[in-house]
Structures are given as structure tokens and as C-alpha cells.
Design a protein around this motif. Structure first.
Motif, PDB file in Angstrom:
ATOM      1  N   ALA A  31      47.710  -1.362  14.106  1.00 17.91           N
ATOM      2  CA  ALA A  31      46.958  -1.810  15.273  1.00 17.91           C
ATOM      3  C   ALA A  31      46.276  -3.151  15.080  1.00 17.91           C
ATOM      4  N   ASN A  32      45.988  -3.530  13.825  1.00 18.95           N
ATOM      5  CA  ASN A  32      45.163  -4.717  13.586  1.00 18.95           C
ATOM      6  C   ASN A  32      45.828  -5.815  12.772  1.00 18.95           C
ATOM      7  N   ASP A  33      46.670  -5.462  11.784  1.00 26.33           N
ATOM      8  CA  ASP A  33      47.363  -6.443  10.937  1.00 26.33           C
ATOM      9  C   ASP A  33      46.422  -7.574  10.505  1.00 26.33           C
ATOM     10  N   PRO A  34      45.404  -7.273   9.680  1.00 22.44           N
ATOM     11  CA  PRO A  34      44.375  -8.280   9.359  1.00 22.44           C
ATOM     12  C   PRO A  34      44.900  -9.576   8.760  1.00 22.44           C
ATOM     13  N   ASP A  35      45.981  -9.531   7.962  1.00 28.06           N
ATOM     14  CA  ASP A  35      46.461 -10.779   7.362  1.00 28.06           C
ATOM     15  C   ASP A  35      47.432 -11.524   8.266  1.00 28.06           C
ATOM     16  N   GLY A  36      47.825 -10.934   9.377  1.00 30.39           N
ATOM     17  CA  GLY A  36      48.633 -11.630  10.369  1.00 30.39           C
ATOM     18  C   GLY A  36      50.065 -11.913   9.986  1.00 30.39           C
ATOM     19  N   VAL A  37      50.602 -11.226   8.972  1.00 32.21           N
ATOM     20  CA  VAL A  37      51.985 -11.491   8.553  1.00 32.21           C
ATOM     21  C   VAL A  37      52.908 -10.316   8.846  1.00 32.21           C
ATOM     22  N   GLY A  38      52.470  -9.403   9.696  1.00 34.69           N
ATOM     23  CA  GLY A  38      53.295  -8.265  10.056  1.00 34.69           C
ATOM     24  C   GLY A  38      52.769  -6.992   9.442  1.00 34.69           C
ATOM     25  N   PRO A  39      52.920  -5.867  10.140  1.00 38.28           N
ATOM     26  CA  PRO A  39      52.363  -4.601   9.663  1.00 38.28           C
ATOM     27  C   PRO A  39      53.033  -4.095   8.392  1.00 38.28           C
ATOM     28  N   ASP A  40      52.231  -3.785   7.404  1.00 33.56           N
ATOM     29  CA  ASP A  40      52.689  -3.248   6.119  1.00 33.56           C
ATOM     30  C   ASP A  40      51.477  -2.611   5.455  1.00 33.56           C
ATOM     31  N   SER A  41      51.575  -1.328   5.143  1.00 36.29           N
ATOM     32  CA  SER A  41      50.422  -0.636   4.570  1.00 36.29           C
ATOM     33  C   SER A  41      50.818   0.130   3.322  1.00 36.29           C
ATOM     34  N   ASN A  42      49.970   0.041   2.295  1.00 35.27           N
ATOM     35  CA  ASN A  42      50.196   0.779   1.054  1.00 35.27           C
ATOM     36  C   ASN A  42      48.850   1.042   0.381  1.00 35.27           C
ATOM     37  N   PRO A  43      48.070   2.023   0.900  1.00 34.39           N
ATOM     38  CA  PRO A  43      46.747   2.292   0.331  1.00 34.39           C
ATOM     39  C   PRO A  43      46.817   2.603  -1.161  1.00 34.39           C
ATOM     40  N   GLY A  44      45.887   2.015  -1.916  1.00 34.09           N
ATOM     41  CA  GLY A  44      45.882   2.184  -3.369  1.00 34.09           C
ATOM     42  C   GLY A  44      44.549   2.654  -3.884  1.00 34.09           C
ATOM     43  N   GLY A  45      44.009   1.939  -4.876  1.00 34.31           N
ATOM     44  CA  GLY A  45      42.768   2.345  -5.505  1.00 34.31           C
ATOM     45  C   GLY A  45      41.581   2.228  -4.570  1.00 34.31           C
ATOM     46  N   PHE A  46      40.569   3.073  -4.801  1.00 36.29           N
ATOM     47  CA  PHE A  46      39.377   3.034  -3.956  1.00 36.29           C
ATOM     48  C   PHE A  46      38.140   3.330  -4.783  1.00 36.29           C
ATOM     49  N   ALA A  47      37.004   2.989  -4.217  1.00 30.95           N
ATOM     50  CA  ALA A  47      35.709   3.243  -4.848  1.00 30.95           C
ATOM     51  C   ALA A  47      34.805   3.938  -3.852  1.00 30.95           C
ATOM     52  N   ARG A  48      33.961   4.822  -4.359  1.00 31.91           N
ATOM     53  CA  ARG A  48      32.970   5.478  -3.517  1.00 31.91           C
ATOM     54  C   ARG A  48      31.721   4.621  -3.451  1.00 31.91           C
ATOM     55  N   THR A  49      31.139   4.482  -2.271  1.00 30.84           N
ATOM     56  CA  THR A  49      29.906   3.732  -2.074  1.00 30.84           C
ATOM     57  C   THR A  49      28.877   4.648  -1.408  1.00 30.84           C
ATOM     58  N   ARG A  50      27.710   4.114  -1.112  1.00 29.62           N
ATOM     59  CA  ARG A  50      26.642   4.929  -0.535  1.00 29.62           C
ATOM     60  C   ARG A  50      27.033   5.528   0.808  1.00 29.62           C
ATOM     61  N   HIS A  51      27.817   4.800   1.581  1.00 32.16           N
ATOM     62  CA  HIS A  51      28.113   5.235   2.947  1.00 32.16           C
ATOM     63  C   HIS A  51      29.583   5.536   3.181  1.00 32.16           C
ATOM     64  N   GLY A  52      30.359   5.702   2.125  1.00 33.24           N
ATOM     65  CA  GLY A  52      31.776   5.994   2.312  1.00 33.24           C
ATOM     66  C   GLY A  52      32.609   5.503   1.155  1.00 33.24           C
ATOM     67  N   PHE A  53      33.690   4.780   1.468  1.00 28.01           N
ATOM     68  CA  PHE A  53      34.628   4.322   0.459  1.00 28.01           C
ATOM     69  C   PHE A  53      35.083   2.900   0.779  1.00 28.01           C
ATOM     70  N   VAL A  54      35.496   2.184  -0.262  1.00 24.24           N
ATOM     71  CA  VAL A  54      36.163   0.890  -0.101  1.00 24.24           C
ATOM     72  C   VAL A  54      37.547   1.028  -0.707  1.00 24.24           C
ATOM     73  N   VAL A  55      38.581   0.647   0.051  1.00 24.90           N
ATOM     74  CA  VAL A  55      39.968   0.894  -0.324  1.00 24.90           C
ATOM     75  C   VAL A  55      40.736  -0.419  -0.392  1.00 24.90           C
ATOM     76  N   ALA A  56      41.599  -0.543  -1.398  1.00 24.82           N
ATOM     77  CA  ALA A  56      42.528  -1.670  -1.487  1.00 24.82           C
ATOM     78  C   ALA A  56      43.843  -1.257  -0.826  1.00 24.82           C
ATOM     79  N   ASP A  57      44.253  -1.981   0.216  1.00 27.39           N
ATOM     80  CA  ASP A  57      45.553  -1.739   0.839  1.00 27.39           C
ATOM     81  C   ASP A  57      46.502  -2.824   0.348  1.00 27.39           C
ATOM     82  N   ALA A  58      47.378  -2.447  -0.593  1.00 25.04           N
ATOM     83  CA  ALA A  58      48.260  -3.422  -1.239  1.00 25.04           C
ATOM     84  C   ALA A  58      49.281  -3.996  -0.275  1.00 25.04           C
ATOM     85  N   GLY A  59      49.676  -3.227   0.731  1.00 24.70           N
ATOM     86  CA  GLY A  59      50.629  -3.737   1.706  1.00 24.70           C
ATOM     87  C   GLY A  59      49.998  -4.698   2.684  1.00 24.70           C
TER      88      GLY A  59
END
Length: 368
Positions: free
Chosen positions: A169-197
Motif C-alpha cells: 500500500a505504501n512502498d516507502p522506497d518508491g522502487v516497487g513493492p517488495d517485502s521481507n520482514p527480518g530482525g526486530f527489536a522490542r521497544t517501550r511501545h511495540g517493536f521496530v522491524v527491518a524489512d529487507a525487501g
């Protein structure tokens, strides 16, 4: 999330067979193991699985990958290892190697959270069986309970956040949709995730709301390794996230084709979203971890993934020194991927692209 392993590391290492003067094996027979974490008296490892009988499609590198439900989460204690979550989606080559599936896991009490990769345009999920259609490209959560013989089993996973749908829906990098969720960290209010795709770092709230923290820019161009050797822009490929005591997060970078040695960086995003580079000159980094105020990084291939050819890449664990320089802690590791620490002992997953050949090795941090 961090926790102490207490006396368990010594028990694990003492009963393991030594394969090197520097480390001991504490788990074997894992299927494409990726990130791992410590909770209570156990290690938890995300196994990307071995794919299955299909349907099949083109993978991220152009080779065929086939769908199955061989992804899993393994728990390791001094009593042995046991797959506590099974039946998670997996995409892998016909021989079960280089899988995409469960990538990172954290456990806390009766609850667990994991990311499941995809490595493709989210639209391909429409042609998948139900498990793949619902779970590939997501962050999931579940609960466990004790079954017979005091072993743990899990409820069916529930989708906490559909990262692939957000990418479509968003394609933040603007080069076409591609998603590959990877490592994440827990924070005070949720999680931060690296999407390699997506080349993006995403915030996931406790209720599953997603927003973009930042998009990683390309580390530069490199001549293609084939005639006429045109300059190509390398993708950033974020692989893992760790939280720092000051509320910032650090993000590791693999770097895409041609996987140039020395091109990987470590990124920092402050609590306000300010982006900076804290280390350069690394190679194909897959994971980060803190231990006693020092930052450590896993390099899956010290010479770059392309240099390995058909052979298993050899990598290392390095300590990132002040100023961004790296000091080797362990080398000659076969395709290492994830790292975790507890009370003077470190743990690394190895043979991360191997079906039934993955391991977790333990080592002492004394002098390292």
C-alpha cells in the motif's frame, strides 16, 4: 528484550562436542536457522524451514523456491532442543536450502513474537495456500503451554502486523513493492522491524499499527560482475534492529547484489527519527547485539556473498570499536547469521542457508 540465561550456558557448553578451540556446538540439525534470542533459561531460534512441495515461484535471486509449512521455532535448554512452534510457512529451493520463512523470534513468559519473511511482491501471496497467504510477510504472535513430558507447544500464530500489506500500500522506497520482514527489536511501545525487501525500518505498535521510521539509502554503485560491466546501484537491505539504552535503534545492513565486501554500514535512528551512520567498512552484516556497552556484528560472508560462488560462505563475529573500526571476535564461521549474549557467553547461529545442517555455537567472551 533481554534476559539472563543464568547457569544454563555452562551446562550447555560442557555437554557439547567441541568443533573449535573457540566455540562449542549447543544445537544441531536446524533448518536454515536465522536470528535467535535469550529468555529465562532458554535460547529460542527462528528456523526458516526447508520449503515444501509447492506451489513454486521465482525467489529473490531468480531461482525457483517452493512453498511448504516447514518453518519452526526451536527452544534450547540444558536438557536439549525441541521445536516448540511448527507448521510456519517456508519458501526454499527444491533441495531445501536458502529458505525464507521465520526470521526472528522473541519469547517472554507464555508469549512469543516472530517475523516471517516473503522476499517478493506481496501480490504473490494471493496464489499461496492459506498458511502462506495469511502469514508470509508478517509479524505474528502466539502463546505456549506445557504438554506431555513437560514439553512446550504453541497456539496457532495470530498476525500482529501485516508488513507485506503495508509495503504493497505504501512502498516507502518508491522502487516497487517488495517485502521481507527480518530482525526486530522490542521497544517501550511495540517493536521496530527491518524489512529487507522494502529497504525500510518500520515501527509496529503493540496493537499492530505500522509506520515508517526511515528508508535506507543505497550505499553507492558498483560495476556489475558481467559484461559490459555497467555501474549498478546497490540496495541497502536492512537485516536486523537492536535498541540502545538512549531510546535510539541501530540497524544492520547486508547490501544487495553484487554484495560488495566492505560496503555494509550500521545505521542509527534517534528517538526523534534522526538518521546517522555509526560504522562503515563492514561486509554483509546480518545481525547486531549489545554486550556490556559494546556493539557486535555478524558478517555472513567476510569476502562478500558473491565471492563464495557455489561454496558455503565463511563469515565472522566482529566487535565494532569506537570510531567504527571492527575487531574480529570469531572467524571461519560457516554462514553465520544471528547472535545473542548472556552472562559472559555468546551464541551464534551457523549454516544459515543449510537444511538440517544449521547449528548454534556457544563461546566465552573472556578476552574478546
Amino acid at each position: 528484550m533481554s534476559a539472563s540465561l543464568g547457569a544454563v550456558p555452562s551446562a550447555l557448553a560442557d555437554s557439547a562436542q567441541s568443533t573449535s578451540p573457540d566455540w562449542h556446538v549447543v544445537a544441531t540439525g536446524l533448518d536454515n536457522p536465522r536470528h535467535l534470542s535469550v529468555s529465562g533459561n532458554a535460547l529460542y531460534v527462528a528456523e526458516a524451514g526447508t520449503g515444501g512441495s509447492g506451489p513454486c515461484q521465482a525467489g529473490p535471486e531468480g531461482d525457483e523456491v517452493c512453498f511448504g509449512t516447514s518453518g519452526a521455532i526451536t527452544k534450547i535448554t540444558r536438557h536439549g532442543q525441541h521445536r516448540v512452534v511448527r507448521g510456519l510457512p517456508s519458501l526454499a529451493a527444491p533441495d531445501g536450502s536458502a529458505a525464507i520463512g521465520p526470521t526472528d523470534v522473541m519469547a517472554h513468559g507464555r508469549h512469543w513474537v516472530a517475523t516471517i519473511g516473503l522476499g517478493a511482491d506481496p501480490a504473490v501471496r494471493a496464489d499461496m495456500p492459506t498458511t502462506g497467504r495469511k502469514l508470509l510477510g508478517t509479524m505474528v504472535t502466539g502463546k505456549w503451554w506445557k504438554a506431555k513430558h513437560h514439553r512446550m507447544i504453541s497456539t496457532r500464530p495470530r498476525v500482529l502486523a501485516d508488513l507485506a500489506a503495508f509495503e504493497a500500500a505504501n512502498d516507502p522506497d518508491g522502487v516497487g513493492p517488495d517485502s521481507n520482514p527480518g530482525g526486530f527489536a522490542r521497544t517501550r511501545h511495540g517493536f521496530v522491524v527491518a524489512d529487507a525487501g522494502a529497504n525500510a525500518v518500520l515501527k509496529v505498535s503493540a496493537r499492530g499499527r505500522i509506520r515508517v521510521i526511515g528508508v535506507l539509502d543505497s550505499p553507492g554503485t558498483e560495476p556489475a560482475p558481467f559484461p559490459p560491466f555497467p555501474e549498478i546501484e546497490m540496495q541497502a537491505v536492512p537485516t536486523s534492529v537492536i535498541a540502545a539504552p538512549d531510546g535510539s535503534v541501530y540497524v544492520s545492513e547486508l547490501v544487495g547484489f553484487p554484495f560488495k565486501a566492505g560496503a555494509s554500514r550500521i545505521h542509527r535512528f534517534s528517538r526523534t527519527g534522526h538518521h546517522s551512520i555509526v560504522a562503515t567498512g563492514l561486509t554483509n552484516v546480518t545481525d547486531l547485539a549489545w554486550y556490556r556497552g559494546s556493539l557486535y556484528a555478524v558478517q555472513i560472508a567476510d569476502e562478500g556473498l558473491l565471492a563464495a560462488g557455489e561454496d558455503l560462505p565463511m563469515g565472522s563475529l566482529v566487535k565494532v570499536m569506537p570510531g567504527g573500526m571492527a575487531k574480529t571476535v570469531l572467524d571461519d564461521l560457516p554462514a553465520p547469521y544471528g547472535v545473542a549474549f548472556s552472562r559472559g557467553r555468546g551464541y551464534v547461529t551457523t549454516c544459515a542457508v543449510c537444511p538440517d545442517g544449521g547449528q548454534v555455537v556457544a563461546f566465552n567472551l573472556s578476552g574478546k
